[in-house]
Write an enzyme that holds these catalytic residues in place. Sequence first.
Site, PDB file in Angstrom:
ATOM      1  N   ASP A 155      45.078  -3.173   7.987  1.00  0.00           N
ATOM      2  CA  ASP A 155      45.559  -3.141   6.605  1.00  0.00           C
ATOM      3  C   ASP A 155      44.571  -2.432   5.691  1.00  0.00           C
ATOM      4  OD1 ASP A 155      47.826  -4.503   7.007  1.00  0.00           O
ATOM      5  OD2 ASP A 155      47.148  -6.380   6.082  1.00  0.00           O
ATOM      6  N   LYS A 169      49.014  -1.407   3.055  1.00  0.00           N
ATOM      7  CA  LYS A 169      50.049  -1.504   2.030  1.00  0.00           C
ATOM      8  C   LYS A 169      49.393  -1.269   0.689  1.00  0.00           C
ATOM      9  CE  LYS A 169      52.522  -5.167   4.226  1.00  0.00           C
ATOM     10  NZ  LYS A 169      51.842  -6.444   4.224  1.00  0.00           N
ATOM     11  N   MET A 207      46.752 -11.253  -5.710  1.00  0.00           N
ATOM     12  CA  MET A 207      47.643 -10.172  -6.143  1.00  0.00           C
ATOM     13  C   MET A 207      48.109 -10.356  -7.582  1.00  0.00           C
ATOM     14  SD  MET A 207      49.945 -10.001  -2.666  1.00  0.00           S
ATOM     15  CE  MET A 207      50.021 -11.763  -2.375  1.00  0.00           C
TER      16      MET A 207
HETATM   17  N1  SAH Z   1      45.493 -12.577   3.700  1.00  0.00           N
HETATM   18  C1  SAH Z   1      44.602 -12.292   2.611  1.00  0.00           C
HETATM   19  C2  SAH Z   1      45.319 -12.109   1.296  1.00  0.00           C
HETATM   20  C3  SAH Z   1      46.239 -10.948   1.245  1.00  0.00           C
HETATM   21  S1  SAH Z   1      47.002 -10.753  -0.318  1.00  0.00           S
HETATM   22  C4  SAH Z   1      43.569 -13.410   2.481  1.00  0.00           C
HETATM   23  O1  SAH Z   1      43.719 -14.443   3.119  1.00  0.00           O
HETATM   24  O2  SAH Z   1      42.614 -13.227   1.752  1.00  0.00           O
HETATM   25  C5  SAH Z   1      45.971  -9.552  -1.094  1.00  0.00           C
HETATM   26  C6  SAH Z   1      45.200 -10.148  -2.247  1.00  0.00           C
HETATM   27  O3  SAH Z   1      44.102 -10.897  -1.752  1.00  0.00           O
HETATM   28  C7  SAH Z   1      44.583  -9.142  -3.147  1.00  0.00           C
HETATM   29  O4  SAH Z   1      45.511  -8.671  -4.102  1.00  0.00           O
HETATM   30  C8  SAH Z   1      43.498  -9.933  -3.820  1.00  0.00           C
HETATM   31  O5  SAH Z   1      44.023 -10.750  -4.825  1.00  0.00           O
HETATM   32  C9  SAH Z   1      43.055 -10.840  -2.704  1.00  0.00           C
HETATM   33  N2  SAH Z   1      41.861 -10.327  -2.009  1.00  0.00           N
HETATM   34  C10 SAH Z   1      41.745 -10.031  -0.719  1.00  0.00           C
HETATM   35  N3  SAH Z   1      40.488  -9.632  -0.437  1.00  0.00           N
HETATM   36  C11 SAH Z   1      39.803  -9.672  -1.578  1.00  0.00           C
HETATM   37  C12 SAH Z   1      38.458  -9.383  -1.938  1.00  0.00           C
HETATM   38  N4  SAH Z   1      37.547  -8.963  -1.045  1.00  0.00           N
HETATM   39  N5  SAH Z   1      38.090  -9.551  -3.230  1.00  0.00           N
HETATM   40  C13 SAH Z   1      38.973  -9.979  -4.137  1.00  0.00           C
HETATM   41  N6  SAH Z   1      40.247 -10.269  -3.848  1.00  0.00           N
HETATM   42  C14 SAH Z   1      40.664 -10.130  -2.592  1.00  0.00           C
END
Ligand code: SAH
Length: 474
Positions: free
Chosen positions: A248, A270, A383
Amino acid sequence: MDFLPILLDIRAQPCLVVGGGEVAARKTALLLRAGGRVTVLSPALNSAFDEYLATGKVAHRAASFSAGDVTGYAVIIAATDDNAVNREVAAAAKAQRVPVNVVDQPALCSFILPSIVDRSPLIVAVSSGGASPVLARLLRARLETLIPAGYGRLAALVGSFRNQVKARFKPAERRRFWERILQGPIAELVFSGRDQDARQALQQAVDDPRLTLHGGEVYLVGGGPGDPDLLTFRALRLMQQADVVVYDRLVSQPVLDLVRLEAERIYAGKERASHTLPQEDINHLLVRLAKEGKRVVRLKGGDPFIFGRGGEEIATLMNEGIPFQVVPGITAAGGCASYAGIPLTHRDYSQSVVFVTGHLQDGTMNLNWPALAQPRQTIVFYMGLLGIDILCRELIAHGLPATMPAALIQQGTMPQQRVLTGDLATLPRIVHQGQVKAPTLIIVGEVVRLRDQLNWFESSAQDSVTAARAPDPA
Ligand code: SAH
């Protein structure tokens, strides 16, 4: 090579430990683990021996050492604190060609004991030949983290099938079979403690090896929020076995760099607006690759089951009968919170935490606002950047004070991490003026205040920026 590494069978063999202190007790324990019959020779014994004596595991000779004592032993370990005695033991043993080890004195030894990683029946031994026991121990500790805890049970399981497999396959096929088994889903079953299932699956694989020899599998792996140190051991192991990785946009470069070099890399990221590959296509891509016999790592940011659509991907795999595994990862909330110094719960300020998607659908956010706008609760929005205006407005409309603290964490856990703090009233302005970019996590709740109290900014090595309340536009 200064020493010949050998593994000695001392089961039911008489072994002598000279000395009665703590070190002697540790060496006694080692000899017992290998099945030796241990006699301890020492005028007095440390209490560490109590249990051995009580259970009859060890014989005690309450005497001082004399040269004749070495006769008839398979191995001798001298562990007294008297150098002269240790020398005597070494000399007497060598005269009779009985293998002898003197603790911490390589010059007196005829054999030395390596540092070991014990996954019996699998044993890894590390030795510096006495040059630097500390270095050997450090290396041992590294190996310890690399070798799954279940390797011993795996070796035992495989051992019990050896004859069957030998009878059934030609040598070249046999090797491929074992390579596949030892790095495949059956091994992973053992590592997660499901030995019975593994035994059954292995029997099936022997009876009908087509799938094992030619079939692929999919690992849905949580890559964590960015810092590669936050990967699990299992994630790393599977990444290093991959034939192909489908990843991803959220997967950080340093994490991706840990995938096996030879693995094919397919980007299925995405972007917020332009979906590079529709979810349907990703599902089918995974199926197709697995059917080609590949070991596929589906690498996702954070945790696959938290806003990761992991559920949909495994549903397709299940329908197609493709073996798969899910490996959890540290989700953005956990990673960002700790790297930003914001505890998600706190005895005094927050008794619950909710993870919510702030993803806009048709320009709106259909959330259970009354349930979110509760006192003493931390809300984590994934998000949420595009919908920041709506979410702040709705939380206030449903009863949270406009002064409720909130934080934006951009690229959390990465060296580029930025943390901006404000409150529900100021957050939209901070986003618009601060050029905040995805991925960003939003944390709303009293706990955000603790970041200032903890003075995290001063103590953190991260390059994080704490914005003062955004200035009023007036
Ligand atoms: N499966 C992932 C989330 C996917 S949704 C998890 O468990 O973390 C994607 C959202 O995750 C992004 O829009 C943001 O809000 C958050 N996100 C993921 N990685 C991040 C990071 N390193 N720093 C800040 N927000 C993050």
